[in-house]
Design a protein around this motif. Structure first.
Motif, mmCIF file in Angstrom:
data_model
loop_
_atom_site.group_PDB
_atom_site.id
_atom_site.type_symbol
_atom_site.label_atom_id
_atom_site.label_comp_id
_atom_site.label_asym_id
_atom_site.label_seq_id
_atom_site.Cartn_x
_atom_site.Cartn_y
_atom_site.Cartn_z
ATOM 1 N N ALA A 190 0.533 -1.180 0.019
ATOM 2 C CA ALA A 190 -0.095 0.014 -0.134
ATOM 3 C C ALA A 190 0.896 1.270 -0.045
ATOM 4 C CB ALA A 190 -0.940 -0.193 1.133
ATOM 5 N N ALA A 191 2.148 1.082 0.444
ATOM 6 C CA ALA A 191 2.899 2.367 0.561
ATOM 7 C C ALA A 191 3.352 2.532 -0.898
ATOM 8 C CB ALA A 191 4.227 2.063 1.660
ATOM 9 N N GLU A 192 3.623 1.687 -1.592
ATOM 10 C CA GLU A 192 4.134 2.073 -2.936
ATOM 11 C C GLU A 192 2.894 2.515 -3.657
ATOM 12 O OE1 GLU A 192 5.732 -1.041 -5.176
ATOM 13 O OE2 GLU A 192 7.321 -1.453 -3.979
ATOM 14 N N PHE A 193 1.599 2.134 -3.521
ATOM 15 C CA PHE A 193 0.609 2.882 -4.034
ATOM 16 C C PHE A 193 0.381 4.046 -3.649
ATOM 17 C CE2 PHE A 193 -4.470 2.417 -4.468
ATOM 18 C CZ PHE A 193 -4.464 3.184 -5.820
ATOM 19 N N ALA A 194 0.424 4.427 -2.454
ATOM 20 C CA ALA A 194 0.350 6.062 -2.168
ATOM 21 C C ALA A 194 1.406 6.848 -2.619
ATOM 22 C CB ALA A 194 0.544 5.937 -0.405
ATOM 23 N N GLU A 195 2.739 6.079 -2.496
ATOM 24 C CA GLU A 195 3.782 7.078 -3.232
ATOM 25 C C GLU A 195 3.455 7.376 -4.719
ATOM 26 O OE1 GLU A 195 7.696 5.502 -0.828
ATOM 27 O OE2 GLU A 195 7.128 4.538 -2.689
ATOM 28 N N ALA A 196 2.923 6.343 -5.601
ATOM 29 C CA ALA A 196 2.676 6.672 -6.745
ATOM 30 C C ALA A 196 1.363 7.783 -7.174
ATOM 31 C CB ALA A 196 2.454 5.254 -7.846
ATOM 32 N N LEU A 197 0.727 7.772 -6.325
ATOM 33 C CA LEU A 197 -0.443 8.537 -6.274
ATOM 34 C C LEU A 197 -0.008 10.166 -6.129
ATOM 35 C CD1 LEU A 197 -3.274 6.765 -4.204
ATOM 36 C CD2 LEU A 197 -3.430 7.355 -6.737
ATOM 37 N N THR A 198 1.197 10.404 -5.685
ATOM 38 C CA THR A 198 1.538 11.640 -5.423
ATOM 39 C C THR A 198 2.896 11.852 -6.148
ATOM 40 O OG1 THR A 198 3.092 10.716 -3.389
ATOM 41 C CG2 THR A 198 0.896 11.584 -2.742
#
Length: 665
Positions: A41-49
């Motif tokens: 989920a952290a990688e997903f969150a980073e990609a969103l920003t």
């Protein structure tokens, strides 16, 4: 649902303000394979920003086109958690959409319109009129056929029903568990199965006496027989007993078997001598060899999932009773579902499917039985159009001069002999008392009638005056029961046929007039029924199963061991001699009436056979005659059900069980 069944759709065409990197991140997160999605989920969150993150859609697959920048990997904060929370909420909303209960099924009622050329036919020999496949997509019913009835098929996606080739003369349809084949009866004596995908009908047995059957998931067809219930493998074989009637308890009929899911138990109707139709017993029994026990009174019953026994009562009500198919016991009180079921006591007009559909026949009382004159060309006219016997005719016999007709008549629990003066005279009862009086024939003097006293299937021979005067007299009483008694035309002999459900399987005996000692005629391991003597008293015609199926034979009388001729070509029942002695009539395997040209002299000779007319729509007793020949041999008297005055229709109800929820079940 789209996440499960489709490739991800781009977001920007749906909302142009969405940033390209957010779209790329969402499409990556929605990849079907775990290896193509983010590792956490952290990688997903980073990609969103990360405004540098990109993805491409190639042949329905989403592939990452950018990498996470160093700055993005270092950025953490409230934005990440807000976006992650939004994702959780979105996922929860999607799951709710997938898993929430759908709308309650709607109860739908339809009247299946049938043209006159497709119309439902009256029941023949107490048969079943309608059946439904387990998936509810096919309905079979008894419709018109050339010279008689046959089975018709109405499929759920078709506007019109169609006749099923190879089912001519068929009654009592029942589907295979997969709905691809159909079983049916012909003349109440023959069990056949046919593939609905095409091909000829296959005969499983032609020596039973049945009103209906059912096809279990264990590969057996369960069927009524003379002695109770039996089962036959759907691929063929010998009948295996399932339930034997107890003669000491006056059990006389085990009808309309219904095999429960898994073929672990069966429901059927049990009749006792003297019972009114409203008092018939609905029985339950574990398979293959459990002990049967009564559940309640009713005309017939059908199990319906989930856990309901549908029972038709004597007054035409349909009851739903909560039922445990494992314990074979009720679990709650009955609920009245509807009224106006077609009734009659001797036919079944209800079918159910496993998915919640039922079909039934409406229209009040069942078809009424009438006596008809039938010419040699098959043209039929009522014996007396104004005559309503107000009951069920089970046998007929013309007086030697043709001026009177004796009948066996069932009215409620009573079964007696009545005499109708022809052509339009009185109709008078000639037997009285609590016993069953049936299977009538005339004595040689033309002033008295012979019949059986006892139960519907077994009795002792008796005689009484046809005008109802005098005292009835028992002609023979011994250790065995009889299913037929007929006198020679000169009055010198009385032929007796032993009841088929006892040991002996229908042996034939002769009793000289004024004597009390039986003379055995035919006592073989095969079943012998339907004895009748030629007008000169020298030739015995009868039916035997010695070849494996019922056929008509002739032997010299009384020296029956000196010769034998098989007369029927491929199945034969209920022979009757012409008064001239020049013909012998019988019903063939398709229930057509056949005339055989014979010559009687020092030997027996037959020179030709001719089919006169189809007779499958007329009542058929099998082991005893239900028709007779006029004195001039130009016509016959036969019994047939006619449609009641009230209209009848096929009614189909989908999701019928939903109604029970509004009535406390």
């Amino acid at each position: 649902a789209r996440v499960v069944t489709e490739s991800p759709r781009p977001l920007v065409p749906q909302r142009h303000t969405i940033p390209a990197h957010v779209e790329a991140a969402v499409l990556t997160a929605l990849e079907k394979l775990p290896a193509d999605r983010f590792a956490s989920a952290a990688e997903f969150a980073e990609a969103l920003t990360d405004k540098t993150y990109r993805s491409t859609v190639v042949t329905g697959q989403v592939a990452a086109a950018g990498t996470l920048g160093a700055g993005a990997r270092e950025r953490r904060g409230a934005g990440v958690y807000l976006l992650a929370g939004a994702l959780v909420l979105a996922t929860g909303a999607a799951l709710w959409g997938w898993l929430r209960p759908g709308p309650a099924p709607v109860v739908n009622r339809y009247s299946l319109f049938l043209r006159s050329s497709e119309a439902l036919q009256p029941s023949v020999n107490g048969s079943i009129n309608v059946a439904m496949s387990a998936d509810g997509k096919r309905v079979a019913y008894v419709g018109p056929g050339e010279g008689g009835g046959r089975i018709w098929l109405r499929e759920h996606d078709k506007l019109r029903p169609v006749p099923i080739g190879g089912t001519e003369g068929g009654t009592s349809p029942f589907f295979s568990p997969d709905g691809r084949s159909l079983g049916f009866l012909v003349g109440g004596r023959t069990v056949r199965v046919i593939s609905l995908g095409g091909g000829p009908a296959i005969t499983l047995s032609d020596s039973i006496n049945s009103s209906g059957g059912d096809w279990g998931s264990d590969g057996y067809v369960y069927i009524e027989v003379d002695s109770g219930l039996a089962r036959i493998r759907a691929t063929g074989g010998s009948p295996e007993p399932v339930y034997r009637m107890a003669t000491g308890k006056k059990e006389i009929g085990t009808e309309f078997p219904n095999v429960l899911p898994g073929a672990k138990a069966v429901i059927f109707r049990l009749r006792h001598a003297g019972q009114a139709p409203a008092d018939y017993d609905i029985m339950a029994m574990k398979l293959p060899g459990g002990e049967a026990h009564p559940l309640m009174h009713g005309l017939y019953a059908r199990y319906a999932a989930p856990g309901q026994l549908l029972v038709v009562t004597g007054d035409g009500k349909l009851l739903a009773v909560p039922f445990d198919p494992d314990k074979l016991a009720f679990t709650g009180p009955p609920v009245a579902m509807l009224e106006g079921m077609r009734t009659g006591g001797f036919e079944s007009n209800l079918a159910t499917s496993a998915e919640g559909t039922l079909v039934y026949v409406s229209g009040g009382s069942a078809g009424l039985e009438r006596a008809f004159w039938v010419g040699r060309d098959g043209a039929a006219t009522p014996v007396d159009s104004a005559w309503d016997p107000q009951g069920i005719l089970n046998s007929v016999s013309l007086s030697p001069d043709g001026k009177a007709l004796a009948v066996g008549l069932v009215r409620g629990a009573a079964e007696d002999i009545w005499v109708k003066q022809l052509p339009a005279g009185t109709f008078s009862r000639v037997t009285f008392g609590d016993s069953i009086h049936n299977r009538v024939s005339w004595a040689a003097d033309g002033r008295s009638v012979l019949y059986l006293v006892g139960s519907q299937s077994s009795g002792v021979p008796a005689v009484t005056r046809a005008d109802g005067t005098g005292t009835p007299r028992i002609l023979y009483r011994g250790p065995m029961g009889f299913g037929q008694a007929v006198a020679s035309r000169d009055g010198r002999w009385l032929l007796l046929r032993r009841v088929v459900s006892e040991a002996g399987n229908g042996d034939i005996y002769a009793l000289p007039a004024g004597d009390s000692t039986l003379t055995p005629l035919l006592t073989t391991p095969a079943r012998e029924v339907g004895p009748t003597l030629s007008p000169d008293g020298k030739w015995l015609a009868y039916v035997s199963t010695e070849s494996g199926k019922p056929e008509v034979y002739v032997r010299p009388f009384p020296d029956v061991g000196s010769a034998k001729w098989q007369v029927s070509l491929s199945g034969g029942f209920t022979p009757m001699w012409a008064h001239s002695g020049k013909e012998l009539f019988y019903l063939d395997d398709s229930r057509a009436l056949v005339a055989v040209t014979v010559q009687l002299g020092t030997t027996f000779t037959f020179t030709g056979q001719k089919v006169l007319f189809p007779a499958a729509t007329y009542s058929f007793g099998g082991s005893y005659p239900t028709y007779d020949v006029a004195p001039d041999d130009s016509r016959f008297v036969m019994i047939r059900s006619v449609a009641p005055s009230a209209e009848t229709e096929l009614v189909l109800i989908q999701n019928w069980a939903e109604e029970l929820k509004t009535r406390g079940q």
